[in-house]
Design a protein around this motif. Structure first.
Motif, mmCIF file in Angstrom:
data_model
loop_
_atom_site.group_PDB
_atom_site.id
_atom_site.type_symbol
_atom_site.label_atom_id
_atom_site.label_comp_id
_atom_site.label_asym_id
_atom_site.label_seq_id
_atom_site.Cartn_x
_atom_site.Cartn_y
_atom_site.Cartn_z
ATOM 1 N N GLU A 1 0.824 -1.202 0.000
ATOM 2 C CA GLU A 1 0.000 0.000 0.000
ATOM 3 C C GLU A 1 0.861 1.255 0.000
ATOM 4 N N GLN A 2 2.007 1.202 0.655
ATOM 5 C CA GLN A 2 2.935 2.333 0.608
ATOM 6 C C GLN A 2 3.310 2.676 -0.833
ATOM 7 N N VAL A 3 3.750 1.672 -1.587
ATOM 8 C CA VAL A 3 4.253 1.968 -2.935
ATOM 9 C C VAL A 3 3.107 2.239 -3.905
ATOM 10 N N ARG A 4 1.912 1.724 -3.636
ATOM 11 C CA ARG A 4 0.756 2.108 -4.450
ATOM 12 C C ARG A 4 0.510 3.601 -4.307
ATOM 13 N N SER A 5 0.560 4.093 -3.065
ATOM 14 C CA SER A 5 0.361 5.510 -2.803
ATOM 15 C C SER A 5 1.473 6.349 -3.452
ATOM 16 N N ILE A 6 2.696 5.896 -3.325
ATOM 17 C CA ILE A 6 3.829 6.617 -3.920
ATOM 18 C C ILE A 6 3.695 6.672 -5.439
ATOM 19 N N ALA A 7 3.303 5.554 -6.050
ATOM 20 C CA ALA A 7 3.161 5.507 -7.504
ATOM 21 C C ALA A 7 2.107 6.497 -7.979
ATOM 22 N N ASP A 8 0.989 6.587 -7.264
ATOM 23 C CA ASP A 8 -0.030 7.565 -7.640
ATOM 24 C C ASP A 8 0.516 8.981 -7.526
ATOM 25 N N GLU A 9 1.263 9.251 -6.474
ATOM 26 C CA GLU A 9 1.844 10.586 -6.298
ATOM 27 C C GLU A 9 2.771 10.934 -7.456
ATOM 28 N N LEU A 10 3.653 10.022 -7.816
ATOM 29 C CA LEU A 10 4.628 10.301 -8.872
ATOM 30 C C LEU A 10 3.978 10.361 -10.243
ATOM 31 N N ALA A 11 2.787 9.763 -10.377
ATOM 32 C CA ALA A 11 2.049 9.831 -11.642
ATOM 33 C C ALA A 11 1.130 11.044 -11.694
ATOM 34 N N GLY A 12 1.164 11.873 -10.662
ATOM 35 C CA GLY A 12 0.342 13.074 -10.648
ATOM 36 C C GLY A 12 -1.050 12.873 -10.109
ATOM 37 N N GLU A 13 -1.371 11.686 -9.593
ATOM 38 C CA GLU A 13 -2.691 11.411 -9.028
ATOM 39 C C GLU A 13 -2.643 11.675 -7.520
ATOM 40 N N HIS A 14 -2.615 12.947 -7.160
ATOM 41 C CA HIS A 14 -2.340 13.321 -5.779
ATOM 42 C C HIS A 14 -3.473 12.955 -4.823
#
Length: 446
Positions: free
Chosen positions: A407-420
């Motif tokens: 869940e940590q990296v799912r959240s990080i991936a969304d952040e880096l993809a611009g899905e804040h």
């Protein structure tokens, strides 16, 4: 006062355009991060220090998870595997480390998408900002990260727009000394083994007929103790002493209310072995020194005259010395933050976890087996787009579960993809242990 969790604002700079996200570690959390980022159309490069994916896991591949398959698979990784005709393992079964590697992690690493971006035998030596150390501020947010990566043909520099350190902690075990310092006596250190040896397999001969002291009160200690008990019951002269610093090993004993049946069974069986005298429990012992007494090394090899390992410490204010043939330090692990020393980190001084996460996982404050949902906000650092994820994000705290890292990296991936907004909509439901205690036992779970 409510702690306000913030993330440094994302930066869109020409210097960052087209650069990949660099992931350190090709373990389960590192590859989950890569799968999630690729699914969102992001460029990725993964650096693994070992010769294959999940290399650190091979050291404890004989150990069985207390989580069933459904708790150790990442959703984005499964979607990637499914596109290539992957056959999922049987739900409800608890895999061993070897089965996890063979049936999930290695097939994941071998998918064409991930195979193209993973570099093996490529340890990351250091990470910084291009052209500036941690003291430089002007233009810092616009500068890409630069990673020094060792390779067979020498050290090379790799630029990245973001860094996810998922390198884990397995290679940095804690000392069995209460001070946390290493054992100085070389002969003594040679007779102190790391956590999770293969007691009933390739390492069996080292334990048969010996007196073994196991130090630690986490699930790694419990796994080893249960296996050593098989040697004791064989009446071959093997003796086992279990040392914990706490007044009682409540967390590892567990509870009938544990939502992971295998974890609960682990504690139940261990408690019965102690009550039955198969294992001798010594609680409240702080080990101050380890020495090898009565023996010497001959020449440059490991040939030695007979001797014993002597563990000197204090129990409830009184001196106590234990003697043994071998000790196993199942005392948990610590993060190696040295490779990030030129970056600006927000780390807790006690747990060595990201500061906003530390209060949720500090075993002195929280040990109920449940962790509040957390993601990019709790994992952020002053340097934007820098994250420590997976077991390393827990620092010295025990009881990390793979679902947390996923869940940590799912959240990080969304952040880096611009899905804040999606990055901050975190959901984490972990199986509770049924045990709550404010007493830290310094252990680690497998």
């Amino acid at each position: 006062m409510t702690l306000q969790l913030t993330v440094p604002p994302a930066v869109d700079s020409p210097r960052l355009s087209g650069l990949p996200v660099a992931i350190i570690g090709a373990g389960p959390v590192g590859l989950a991060a890569a799968a999630a980022l690729l699914e969102r159309g992001q460029r990725v490069v993964v650096f693994e220090a070992g010769p294959g994916a999940g290399h650190a896991m091979r050291g404890w591949a004989h150990t069985r998870f207390f989580s069933p398959w459904e708790y150790v698979l990442d959703a984005a990784a499964v979607r990637l595997l499914d596109r290539h005709g992957w056959e999922p393992p049987q739900a409800g079964k608890n895999p061993s480390g070897a089965e996890f590697l063979r049936q999930y992690l290695l097939p994941l690493a071998q998918t064409p998408e991930l195979a193209a971006v993973i570099g093996y035998n490529s340890p990351v030596l250091a990470v910084s900002k291009e052209g500036m150390d941690r003291t430089r501020s002007v233009g810092r947010s616009l500068a890409p990260y630069v990673l020094q990566v060792s390779a067979p043909d020498g050290v090379r520099s790799v630029r990245a727009r973001a860094v996810i350190d998922a390198s884990g902690t397995y290679g940095q075990p804690n000392s069995l000394l209460s001070s946390g310092l290493p054992v100085l006596d070389e002969l003594a250190a040679e007779h102190i083994l790391p956590a999770l040896p293969d007691v009933l397999g390739q390492d069996r001969a080292a334990f048969v007929g010996k007196h073994i002291v196991v130090v630690g009160a986490g699930h790694s200690a419990a796994n080893t103790l249960l296996k050593l008990a098989n040697l004791v019951r064989a009446n071959d002269g093997t003796r086992v002493t279990w040392v914990v610093r706490s007044r009682r090993p409540s967390r590892v004993y567990g509870s009938a209310a544990d939502e992971l049946a295998a974890r609960g069974k682990l504690g139940t069986e261990l408690r019965a072995l102690v009550r039955g005298g198969v294992i001798t429990l010594v609680d409240s012992l702080e080990i101050d020194e380890a020495r090898w007494v009565g023996g010497t090394r001959e020449g440059q090899g490991r040939s030695e005259l007979p001797g014993q390992l002597e563990l000197q410490g204090r129990r409830r204010g009184e001196p106590l010395t234990l003697t043994a043939d071998l000790a196993i330090a199942a005392t948990g692990f610590r993060p190696d933050l040295g490779l990030l020393s030129e970056l600006r980190l927000a780390m807790d001084q006690v747990v060595e976890a990201p500061r906003a996460l530390a209060g949720l996982i500090d075993p002195h404050l929280h040990s109920c087996g449940t962790v509040e949902p957390h993601g990019v906000a709790e994992l952020a650092h002053p340097d934007a787009n820098l994250f420590i994820a997976g077991m390393k994000s827990y620092g010295r705290a025990p009881t990390f579960l793979l679902l947390t890292g996923y869940e940590q990296v799912r959240s990080i991936a969304d952040e880096l993809a611009g899905e804040h907004a999606a990055a901050r909509a975190v959901h984490l439901v972990l199986p509770a242990t049924g045990v709550c205690s404010t007493e830290s036992d310094g252990g680690c779970c497998a």
